[in-house]
Design a protein around this motif. Structure first.
Motif, PDB file in Angstrom:
ATOM      1  N   PHE A  42       0.841  -1.202   0.000  1.00 27.13           N
ATOM      2  CA  PHE A  42       0.000   0.000   0.000  1.00 27.13           C
ATOM      3  C   PHE A  42       0.877   1.253   0.000  1.00 27.13           C
ATOM      4  CE2 PHE A  42      -3.610   2.584   1.770  1.00 27.13           C
ATOM      5  CZ  PHE A  42      -4.582   2.157   0.889  1.00 27.13           C
ATOM      6  N   MET A  43       0.246   2.392  -0.322  1.00 33.97           N
ATOM      7  CA  MET A  43       0.947   3.690  -0.242  1.00 33.97           C
ATOM      8  C   MET A  43       1.555   3.847   1.146  1.00 33.97           C
ATOM      9  SD  MET A  43      -1.973   6.203  -1.808  1.00 33.97           S
ATOM     10  CE  MET A  43      -3.250   5.315  -0.949  1.00 33.97           C
ATOM     11  N   LYS A  47       8.005   1.494  -0.587  1.00 35.36           N
ATOM     12  CA  LYS A  47       8.484   0.665  -1.705  1.00 35.36           C
ATOM     13  C   LYS A  47       9.622   1.343  -2.477  1.00 35.36           C
ATOM     14  CE  LYS A  47       4.309   0.784  -3.348  1.00 35.36           C
ATOM     15  NZ  LYS A  47       3.428   1.464  -2.401  1.00 35.36           N
ATOM     16  N   ILE A  77       1.148  12.357 -11.743  1.00 40.03           N
ATOM     17  CA  ILE A  77       0.076  11.387 -11.504  1.00 40.03           C
ATOM     18  C   ILE A  77      -1.218  12.121 -11.125  1.00 40.03           C
ATOM     19  CG2 ILE A  77      -0.678   9.586  -9.893  1.00 40.03           C
ATOM     20  CD1 ILE A  77       2.186   8.496 -10.013  1.00 40.03           C
ATOM     21  N   PHE A  81      -4.803  11.708 -13.056  1.00 41.89           N
ATOM     22  CA  PHE A  81      -6.054  11.363 -12.372  1.00 41.89           C
ATOM     23  C   PHE A  81      -7.108  12.435 -12.629  1.00 41.89           C
ATOM     24  CE2 PHE A  81      -6.226   7.823  -9.210  1.00 41.89           C
ATOM     25  CZ  PHE A  81      -5.005   7.240  -9.479  1.00 41.89           C
ATOM     26  N   PHE A  89      -5.269   6.109 -15.816  1.00 43.49           N
ATOM     27  CA  PHE A  89      -3.988   5.944 -15.120  1.00 43.49           C
ATOM     28  C   PHE A  89      -3.598   4.463 -15.067  1.00 43.49           C
ATOM     29  CE2 PHE A  89      -1.791   4.794 -11.207  1.00 43.49           C
ATOM     30  CZ  PHE A  89      -0.610   5.509 -11.354  1.00 43.49           C
ATOM     31  N   ARG A  90      -4.596   3.606 -14.800  1.00 43.70           N
ATOM     32  CA  ARG A  90      -4.299   2.159 -14.686  1.00 43.70           C
ATOM     33  C   ARG A  90      -3.818   1.576 -16.022  1.00 43.70           C
ATOM     34  NH1 ARG A  90      -3.309   2.076  -9.584  1.00 43.70           N
ATOM     35  NH2 ARG A  90      -4.997   2.980  -8.384  1.00 43.70           N
ATOM     36  N   GLY A 111       3.270   0.936  -7.910  1.00 46.49           N
ATOM     37  CA  GLY A 111       2.316   1.769  -7.183  1.00 46.49           C
ATOM     38  C   GLY A 111       1.384   0.881  -6.360  1.00 46.49           C
ATOM     39  N   GLY A 113      -1.706   0.634  -6.097  1.00 44.63           N
ATOM     40  CA  GLY A 113      -2.934   0.116  -6.684  1.00 44.63           C
ATOM     41  C   GLY A 113      -2.708  -0.818  -7.853  1.00 44.63           C
ATOM     42  N   ARG A 174      -7.232  -4.533  -1.058  1.00 47.57           N
ATOM     43  CA  ARG A 174      -5.928  -4.838  -1.652  1.00 47.57           C
ATOM     44  C   ARG A 174      -5.104  -5.855  -0.867  1.00 47.57           C
ATOM     45  NH1 ARG A 174      -3.936   1.232  -3.391  1.00 47.57           N
ATOM     46  NH2 ARG A 174      -5.516   1.592  -4.985  1.00 47.57           N
TER      47      ARG A 174
HETATM   48  C1  S3P Z   1      -1.726   4.655  -6.012  1.00 49.12           C
HETATM   49  C2  S3P Z   1      -0.497   4.708  -5.411  1.00 49.12           C
HETATM   50  C3  S3P Z   1       0.589   5.568  -5.901  1.00 49.12           C
HETATM   51  C4  S3P Z   1       0.411   5.883  -7.382  1.00 49.12           C
HETATM   52  C5  S3P Z   1      -0.943   6.400  -7.650  1.00 49.12           C
HETATM   53  C6  S3P Z   1      -2.047   5.437  -7.243  1.00 49.12           C
HETATM   54  C7  S3P Z   1      -2.768   3.786  -5.435  1.00 49.12           C
HETATM   55  O1  S3P Z   1       1.847   4.929  -5.706  1.00 49.12           O
HETATM   56  O2  S3P Z   1       0.643   4.748  -8.176  1.00 49.12           O
HETATM   57  O3  S3P Z   1      -1.080   7.631  -6.966  1.00 49.12           O
HETATM   58  O4  S3P Z   1      -3.763   3.501  -6.115  1.00 49.12           O
HETATM   59  O5  S3P Z   1      -2.576   3.333  -4.284  1.00 49.12           O
HETATM   60  P1  S3P Z   1       2.509   4.728  -4.235  1.00 49.12           P
HETATM   61  O6  S3P Z   1       1.976   3.463  -3.664  1.00 49.12           O
HETATM   62  O7  S3P Z   1       3.967   4.615  -4.550  1.00 49.12           O
HETATM   63  O8  S3P Z   1       2.182   5.927  -3.440  1.00 49.12           O
END
Ligand code: S3P
Length: 211
Positions: A42-43, A47, A77, A81, A89-90, A111, A113, A174
């Motif tokens: 996760f964010m 990572k 990013i 979005f 974005f995906r 990322g 997600g 997730r």
């Molecule tokens: C996202 C996480 C971000 C980035 C985007 C979407 C997400 O990356 O890919 O903003 O969906 O959790 P980090 O996990 O490196 O922050």
């Protein structure tokens, strides 16, 4: 450098612990020594920072999938979005991941997600020689880190983090995806350099003869 023994992918199965490291059972034999590490989580799991440290400890290249998206799109990013939506974005993320998985002797940071797109999970599972490592931490820890990062003057905006109402639901959705995609699960609560060193320790305790 000797290789980290390839582990199973797919079903999480029962986990084995070594300190705060856990390996997913059962391992599946493979003749392909790992030459790529993909960090998922996760964010706020760290990572990118762990990835930098790990890559420099290994003497490998570091590839940040988000940075590749930004470079290819020529915008942030948050801009992607805002103007084109998360779905677009995906699509960009999938293309960037595919490209990064072509790199050898590489540590990749995905990322948070990326696991939500089944096509990305397929890519990871089919990517021979890629060791997928899930950096995990409780949601409160991750939120605190993202808040701290957001308070820094030059920090990149995280649109998904800004949607606070949906955060817990995203996290719960997730976690099983991270668990299923990962060969190894490791706590991300230590400092990034300590986490990178723990990954290397795991590496050296599961050594196979150099090929
Ligand atoms: C996202 C996480 C971000 C980035 C985007 C979407 C997400 O990356 O890919 O903003 O969906 O959790 P980090 O996990 O490196 O922050």
């Amino acid at each position: 450098m000797t290789g980290l023994r390839p582990e199973a992918s797919g079903n999480p199965g029962k986990t084995r612990s070594a300190g705060n490291m856990q390996r997913q059972d059962p391992p599946q034999p493979s003749t392909i020594p790992p030459h790529r590490v993909a960090l998922i989580g996760f964010m706020g799991a760290g990572k990118s920072t762990v990835g930098h440290h790990l890559a420099s400890l290994l003497g490998w290249q570091f590839l940040d999938v988000d940075a590749v998206i930004v470079r290819n799109a020529g915008r942030s990013i948050a801009d992607i979005f805002q103007s084109d939506g998360e779905q677009h974005f995906r699509i960009l993320e999938h293309a960037a991941l595919r490209r990064c998985l072509e790199g050898s002797q590489a540590v990749l940071a995905l990322g948070g997600g990326a696991v939500e797109l089944p096509a990305n999970l397929k890519l990871l599972a089919a990517s021979q020689g890629t060791q997928v490592i899930y950096l995990h931490a409780p949601l409160e820890v991750l939120i605190a880190r993202c808040e701290l990062a957001a308070s820094q003057p030059d920090s990149a905006r995280r649109p998904v983090f800004e949607d606070r109402a949906a955060l817990a639901e995203r996290y719960s959705r997730r976690v099983p995806l991270y668990e299923a995609a990962a060969h190894i699960k490791i706590s991300a609560e230590d400092s990034p350099v300590a986490v990178a060193r723990q990954i290397l320790t795991l590496w050296s305790t599961t050594l196979e003869p150099a090929r």
